[in-house]
Design a protein around this motif. Structure first.
Motif, PDB file in Angstrom:
ATOM      1  N   THR A 100       8.417  -9.168   0.868  1.00 48.75           N
ATOM      2  CA  THR A 100       7.842  -8.821  -0.435  1.00 48.75           C
ATOM      3  C   THR A 100       7.972  -7.323  -0.669  1.00 48.75           C
ATOM      4  O   THR A 100       7.552  -6.513   0.162  1.00 48.75           O
ATOM      5  CB  THR A 100       6.355  -9.216  -0.512  1.00 48.75           C
ATOM      6  N   LEU A 101       8.590  -6.963  -1.783  1.00 51.41           N
ATOM      7  CA  LEU A 101       8.753  -5.562  -2.186  1.00 51.41           C
ATOM      8  C   LEU A 101       7.916  -5.305  -3.423  1.00 51.41           C
ATOM      9  O   LEU A 101       7.869  -6.139  -4.329  1.00 51.41           O
ATOM     10  CB  LEU A 101      10.223  -5.251  -2.488  1.00 51.41           C
ATOM     11  N   ASN A 102       7.294  -4.137  -3.475  1.00 45.16           N
ATOM     12  CA  ASN A 102       6.462  -3.829  -4.636  1.00 45.16           C
ATOM     13  C   ASN A 102       6.523  -2.336  -4.942  1.00 45.16           C
ATOM     14  O   ASN A 102       6.801  -1.520  -4.055  1.00 45.16           O
ATOM     15  CB  ASN A 102       5.010  -4.236  -4.374  1.00 45.16           C
ATOM     16  N   ASP A 103       6.268  -2.008  -6.218  1.00 45.11           N
ATOM     17  CA  ASP A 103       6.203  -0.604  -6.626  1.00 45.11           C
ATOM     18  C   ASP A 103       5.012   0.083  -5.969  1.00 45.11           C
ATOM     19  O   ASP A 103       4.024  -0.557  -5.598  1.00 45.11           O
ATOM     20  CB  ASP A 103       6.062  -0.491  -8.141  1.00 45.11           C
ATOM     21  N   ALA A 104       5.106   1.390  -5.836  1.00 47.42           N
ATOM     22  CA  ALA A 104       3.989   2.183  -5.327  1.00 47.42           C
ATOM     23  C   ALA A 104       2.950   2.370  -6.435  1.00 47.42           C
ATOM     24  O   ALA A 104       3.255   2.198  -7.621  1.00 47.42           O
ATOM     25  CB  ALA A 104       4.489   3.539  -4.838  1.00 47.42           C
ATOM     26  N   PRO A 105       1.728   2.722  -6.089  1.00 51.10           N
ATOM     27  CA  PRO A 105       0.729   3.018  -7.126  1.00 51.10           C
ATOM     28  C   PRO A 105       1.197   4.166  -8.006  1.00 51.10           C
ATOM     29  O   PRO A 105       1.848   5.109  -7.526  1.00 51.10           O
ATOM     30  CB  PRO A 105      -0.517   3.410  -6.315  1.00 51.10           C
ATOM     31  N   PRO A 106       0.901   4.131  -9.292  1.00 53.56           N
ATOM     32  CA  PRO A 106       1.377   5.194 -10.197  1.00 53.56           C
ATOM     33  C   PRO A 106       0.813   6.573  -9.863  1.00 53.56           C
ATOM     34  O   PRO A 106       1.409   7.586 -10.225  1.00 53.56           O
ATOM     35  CB  PRO A 106       0.888   4.713 -11.576  1.00 53.56           C
ATOM     36  N   ASN A 107      -0.320   6.620  -9.179  1.00 47.50           N
ATOM     37  CA  ASN A 107      -0.925   7.915  -8.821  1.00 47.50           C
ATOM     38  C   ASN A 107      -0.616   8.307  -7.380  1.00 47.50           C
ATOM     39  O   ASN A 107      -1.334   9.110  -6.772  1.00 47.50           O
ATOM     40  CB  ASN A 107      -2.444   7.860  -9.029  1.00 47.50           C
ATOM     41  N   ALA A 108       0.452   7.759  -6.816  1.00 54.63           N
ATOM     42  CA  ALA A 108       0.785   8.014  -5.414  1.00 54.63           C
ATOM     43  C   ALA A 108       1.118   9.482  -5.176  1.00 54.63           C
ATOM     44  O   ALA A 108       1.672  10.164  -6.048  1.00 54.63           O
ATOM     45  CB  ALA A 108       1.965   7.145  -4.994  1.00 54.63           C
ATOM     46  N   THR A 109       0.783   9.943  -3.991  1.00 57.05           N
ATOM     47  CA  THR A 109       1.139  11.295  -3.552  1.00 57.05           C
ATOM     48  C   THR A 109       1.795  11.187  -2.179  1.00 57.05           C
ATOM     49  O   THR A 109       1.729  10.137  -1.528  1.00 57.05           O
ATOM     50  CB  THR A 109      -0.102  12.194  -3.460  1.00 57.05           C
ATOM     51  N   ALA A 110       2.437  12.252  -1.750  1.00 56.35           N
ATOM     52  CA  ALA A 110       3.075  12.249  -0.430  1.00 56.35           C
ATOM     53  C   ALA A 110       2.005  12.159   0.658  1.00 56.35           C
ATOM     54  O   ALA A 110       1.093  12.984   0.725  1.00 56.35           O
ATOM     55  CB  ALA A 110       3.919  13.504  -0.256  1.00 56.35           C
ATOM     56  N   LYS A 111       2.122  11.141   1.507  1.00 52.48           N
ATOM     57  CA  LYS A 111       1.116  10.916   2.546  1.00 52.48           C
ATOM     58  C   LYS A 111       1.358  11.761   3.791  1.00 52.48           C
ATOM     59  O   LYS A 111       0.452  11.947   4.599  1.00 52.48           O
ATOM     60  CB  LYS A 111       1.106   9.430   2.947  1.00 52.48           C
ATOM     61  N   LEU A 112       2.577  12.250   3.962  1.00 52.20           N
ATOM     62  CA  LEU A 112       2.921  13.016   5.148  1.00 52.20           C
ATOM     63  C   LEU A 112       3.306  14.438   4.758  1.00 52.20           C
ATOM     64  O   LEU A 112       3.915  14.657   3.691  1.00 52.20           O
ATOM     65  CB  LEU A 112       4.068  12.337   5.902  1.00 52.20           C
ATOM     66  N   PRO A 113       2.996  15.417   5.581  1.00 55.53           N
ATOM     67  CA  PRO A 113       3.342  16.812   5.265  1.00 55.53           C
ATOM     68  C   PRO A 113       4.852  17.029   5.313  1.00 55.53           C
ATOM     69  O   PRO A 113       5.577  16.332   6.039  1.00 55.53           O
ATOM     70  CB  PRO A 113       2.626  17.606   6.360  1.00 55.53           C
ATOM     71  N   GLY A 114       5.315  17.968   4.517  1.00 57.48           N
ATOM     72  CA  GLY A 114       6.727  18.317   4.519  1.00 57.48           C
ATOM     73  C   GLY A 114       7.565  17.563   3.505  1.00 57.48           C
ATOM     74  O   GLY A 114       8.770  17.829   3.383  1.00 57.48           O
ATOM     75  N   TYR A 115       6.958  16.648   2.766  1.00 56.78           N
ATOM     76  CA  TYR A 115       7.692  15.885   1.752  1.00 56.78           C
ATOM     77  C   TYR A 115       7.283  16.352   0.364  1.00 56.78           C
ATOM     78  O   TYR A 115       6.113  16.700   0.131  1.00 56.78           O
ATOM     79  CB  TYR A 115       7.414  14.389   1.902  1.00 56.78           C
ATOM     80  N   PRO A 116       8.207  16.338  -0.601  1.00 55.92           N
ATOM     81  CA  PRO A 116       7.901  16.826  -1.948  1.00 55.92           C
ATOM     82  C   PRO A 116       7.022  15.836  -2.712  1.00 55.92           C
ATOM     83  O   PRO A 116       6.928  14.661  -2.333  1.00 55.92           O
ATOM     84  CB  PRO A 116       9.288  16.934  -2.596  1.00 55.92           C
ATOM     85  N   PRO A 117       6.378  16.284  -3.777  1.00 54.54           N
ATOM     86  CA  PRO A 117       5.627  15.359  -4.630  1.00 54.54           C
ATOM     87  C   PRO A 117       6.564  14.273  -5.165  1.00 54.54           C
ATOM     88  O   PRO A 117       7.755  14.522  -5.398  1.00 54.54           O
ATOM     89  CB  PRO A 117       5.113  16.254  -5.763  1.00 54.54           C
ATOM     90  N   PRO A 118       6.063  13.059  -5.358  1.00 50.02           N
ATOM     91  CA  PRO A 118       6.953  11.958  -5.760  1.00 50.02           C
ATOM     92  C   PRO A 118       7.475  12.111  -7.177  1.00 50.02           C
ATOM     93  O   PRO A 118       6.739  12.506  -8.083  1.00 50.02           O
ATOM     94  CB  PRO A 118       6.061  10.723  -5.639  1.00 50.02           C
ATOM     95  N   VAL A 204       8.244   3.912   1.966  1.00 49.05           N
ATOM     96  CA  VAL A 204       7.057   3.098   2.209  1.00 49.05           C
ATOM     97  C   VAL A 204       5.980   3.936   2.895  1.00 49.05           C
ATOM     98  O   VAL A 204       4.811   3.941   2.495  1.00 49.05           O
ATOM     99  CB  VAL A 204       7.404   1.859   3.068  1.00 49.05           C
ATOM    100  N   ASN A 205       6.372   4.643   3.945  1.00 48.18           N
ATOM    101  CA  ASN A 205       5.418   5.416   4.744  1.00 48.18           C
ATOM    102  C   ASN A 205       4.938   6.685   4.043  1.00 48.18           C
ATOM    103  O   ASN A 205       3.806   7.127   4.263  1.00 48.18           O
ATOM    104  CB  ASN A 205       6.041   5.773   6.096  1.00 48.18           C
ATOM    105  N   VAL A 206       5.821   7.278   3.208  1.00 50.96           N
ATOM    106  CA  VAL A 206       5.460   8.552   2.580  1.00 50.96           C
ATOM    107  C   VAL A 206       4.786   8.349   1.221  1.00 50.96           C
ATOM    108  O   VAL A 206       3.769   8.987   0.923  1.00 50.96           O
ATOM    109  CB  VAL A 206       6.709   9.452   2.431  1.00 50.96           C
ATOM    110  N   TYR A 207       5.344   7.451   0.392  1.00 47.46           N
ATOM    111  CA  TYR A 207       4.868   7.334  -0.987  1.00 47.46           C
ATOM    112  C   TYR A 207       4.172   6.003  -1.298  1.00 47.46           C
ATOM    113  O   TYR A 207       3.678   5.821  -2.411  1.00 47.46           O
ATOM    114  CB  TYR A 207       6.035   7.533  -1.960  1.00 47.46           C
ATOM    115  N   GLY A 208       4.149   5.084  -0.358  1.00 50.13           N
ATOM    116  CA  GLY A 208       3.375   3.861  -0.568  1.00 50.13           C
ATOM    117  C   GLY A 208       4.096   2.722  -1.243  1.00 50.13           C
ATOM    118  O   GLY A 208       3.442   1.831  -1.812  1.00 50.13           O
ATOM    119  N   LEU A 209       5.444   2.719  -1.230  1.00 48.58           N
ATOM    120  CA  LEU A 209       6.151   1.542  -1.732  1.00 48.58           C
ATOM    121  C   LEU A 209       5.728   0.313  -0.932  1.00 48.58           C
ATOM    122  O   LEU A 209       5.433   0.399   0.259  1.00 48.58           O
ATOM    123  CB  LEU A 209       7.672   1.732  -1.623  1.00 48.58           C
TER     124      LEU A 209
END
Length: 237
Positions: A100-118, A204-209
């Motif tokens: 099952t694949l799904n979109d990330a929440p519309p208010n998602a932010t980067a969960k891990l340091p070092g990654y740019p805003p989505p 998936v791990n960074v932005y919540g897909l």
């Protein structure tokens, strides 16, 4: 200057008259009679679904008549059944895995340091993601695959327009479910080994897909019910 001013007022009057004539007294931004493209796509999708079901019913009738005719041998019947299973037009039962694949929440932010805003593209399922899952399942020895409620065959094409899936003339929105019959261990290992899916898992791990793999036990996939005619381009005379 007076001539320029008069010309501006004349042009403004023409614009107002054209707008009034087009609207005919209605709010053209809110006019429900102007069918949106999305509404038209959904309408065609429902029509294609009805036609698929009608086609499947007619096909079952033809097959029943052919079997009752008695004009073929048992060996020919077995060969025909085998060809139908290979073509995906018959139901298939076996152990299955569903992704099952799904979109990330519309208010998602980067969960891990070092990654740019989505960016918006980071938060939605793309055609390449669906194709990666389907390809990995085939590579893992899948005997049959269903995307949403439709069985895939050799001519099936998984395409996305925006964040909607268009499959065999019908339109779907996430979450997307892909079910494959085969050896569950091999199927899941093939998913884990896929380079494209490994890239997807970063999002998936960074932005919540959304990503979920389940072992469904024994399930039955429907047979493909659409047309099997091949369509190709022809030169214009």
């Amino acid at each position: 200057m007076r001539m320029l001013t008069a010309a501006v007022f004349a042009l403004a009057g023409l614009i107002f008259f054209t707008s009034f004539d087009t609207a005919k007294g209605t709010d053209i931004r809110q006019d429900g009679s102007l069918l949106k493209l999305s509404d038209l796509i959904q309408q065609r999708s429902r029509k294609n679904k009805d036609l698929d079901e009608s086609n499947a019913s007619l096909r079952d009738g033809v097959e029943s008549l052919a079997k009752s005719d008695g004009g073929s041998s048992k060996a020919q019947d077995r060969r025909l059944t085998g060809l139908e299973k290979s073509a995906g037009t018959q139901k298939l039962t076996g152990k299955a895995v569903t992704v099952t694949l799904n979109d990330a929440p519309p208010n998602a932010t980067a969960k891990l340091p070092g990654y740019p805003p989505p960016q918006p593209d980071y938060l939605v399922i793309h055609q390449q993601d669906l194709q990666a899952v389907v390809n990995a399942l085939w590579q893992g020895g899948a005997k049959g695959i269903k995307v949403m409620d439709q069985r895939l065959i050799s001519t099936s094409a998984v395409r996305c327009v925006g964040n909607t899936l268009i499959l065999q003339g019908r339109v779907y929105s996430p979450p997307y479910k892909i079910t494959a019959i085969g050896d569950p261990g091999r199927l899941q290992q093939s998913l884990a080994d896929s380079k494209a899916i490994q890239t997807y898992m970063v999002y998936v791990n960074v932005y919540g897909l959304g990503w979920k793999v389940t072992d469904d036990g024994t399930v039955t996939l429907p047979g493909y019910s659409g047309t099997v005619d091949l369509h190709y381009a022809k030169p214009v005379q």
